[in-house]
Design an enzyme around this catalytic site. Structure first.
Site, PDB file in Angstrom:
ATOM      1  N   VAL A 174     -15.206  18.032  -0.529  1.00  0.00           N
ATOM      2  CA  VAL A 174     -14.028  18.509  -1.406  1.00  0.00           C
ATOM      3  C   VAL A 174     -12.668  18.404  -0.357  1.00  0.00           C
ATOM      4  CG1 VAL A 174     -15.762  20.298  -2.418  1.00  0.00           C
ATOM      5  CG2 VAL A 174     -14.398  21.030  -0.142  1.00  0.00           C
ATOM      6  N   TYR A 222      -9.548  32.897   5.860  1.00  0.00           N
ATOM      7  CA  TYR A 222     -10.364  33.101   4.754  1.00  0.00           C
ATOM      8  C   TYR A 222      -9.880  33.955   3.606  1.00  0.00           C
ATOM      9  CZ  TYR A 222     -14.876  33.717   2.447  1.00  0.00           C
ATOM     10  OH  TYR A 222     -15.847  34.006   1.442  1.00  0.00           O
TER      11      TYR A 222
END
Length: 308
Positions: free
Chosen positions: A71, A232
């Site tokens: 990705v 994150y």
């Protein structure tokens, strides 16, 4: 390329799931295929991806295909789009599940995991992990490249095929760590929540700004999340915002994001509290929303929730 667009291919739902050789992604593939969809299972590792497809076919699910996908590489996303276009001519469901934690973890004695799994609450487990993680810049950079830019790369590459569907769904797997409550400055929180003025280009700029501040040790300067898993948290907040931007721009699709919950997967050494079957429920619900269903929304499992 083998196959091609046929009259019958337009009568069956076609789905792509990223990061799907294990965990929630694999379970979403299983449930979609069990429901009659043709599923393109993608993974970065070809051997693991092909093995996952073989496992699903052994369960009596023949309509699952593998395509390699990194990705973080736009060229890889473009190759996937070419494959789906040549084989099916459209895409009905995209589940963006691929992601990384953005940290390095040292769990020490593996035997300690048994105690974590059996005697700690979910909050205690997360704190246990926080105490055993470090966040080098290389991991933070990889996290933004995978979780945010990777999701955006794949979505943009497949967007023409989604728009060719009469009833497309995009599901972005996010996290409660991406909620705006983790940002300390009101200016940044307001900007990420101001969908009327926010753009994908600005989100790219914010991604670069975060990495610059991270590298320079200035996360507090603009109010980025601190206290563990900073990259994150930012990557998921950007995904949440991108979901809303995309939904606003393309009103014919249902585009939503969700926190699947604290699921037992490899990323947390199977210390979660939910099974993968339970963790897949939200994604499956959003993949099958009715045409008049919500778009540009955030879900905690199967329940709609605020972005803050």
């Amino acid at each position: 390329m083998e196959g091609g667009v046929t009259a019958s291919s337009f009568h069956k739902r076609v789905a792509v799931v990223t990061g799907a050789n294990r965990g929630i992604g694999l379970e979403v593939c299983r449930q979609l295929a069990s429901g009659g969809a043709t599923v393109v299972l993608t993974a970065r590792d070809e051997k693991r991806g092909a093995a996952a497809v073989d496992a699903l076919r052994e369960l009596g699910l023949p309509d699952v295909l593998f395509h390699q996908l990194d990705v973080g590489e736009p060229s890889s996303a473009a190759r996937l789009a070419d494959f789906v276009r040549d084989r099916f001519g459209k895409l009905d469901i995209l589940v963006n599940n691929a992601g990384v934690s953005g940290v390095r973890m040292d769990i020490g004695d593996p035997a300690a995991l048994h105690q974590v799994r059996t005697s700690m609450s979910a909050v205690e487990r997360l704190e246990w992990f926080n105490q055993r993680t470090t966040e080098p810049f290389e991991e933070a950079e990889k996290c933004l490249r995978t979780n945010y830019h990777g999701t955006k790369n794949v979505t943009e590459a497949l967007l023409p095929l989604l728009l060719s569907s009469s009833d497309a769904r995009v599901v972005n797997v996010s996290s409660s760590y991406g909620l705006l409550r983790f940002f300390s400055r009101e200016e940044l929180k307001h900007e990420l929540d101001d969908i009327e003025n926010l753009s994908a280009e600005r989100l790219d700029e914010l991604s670069e700004l975060f990495l610059k501040d991270f590298k320079n040790g200035r996360l507090d300067h603009h109010g980025w999340p601190v206290g563990g898993f900073s990259a994150y948290k930012v990557s998921k907040a950007l995904i949440n915002a991108y979901t809303r931007v995309l939904a606003k721009k393309h009103t014919s699709m249902r585009v939503n994001c969700l926190d699947p919950g604290y699921v037992k997967t490899d990323i947390n050494f199977h210390t979660g509290v939910l099974t993968v079957e339970e963790g897949a429920r939200g994604a499956m619900m959003l993949a099958h929303l009715p045409k008049e269903g919500p778009t540009g929304s955030y879900f905690n499992g199967t329940e709609q929730a605020p972005f803050v």
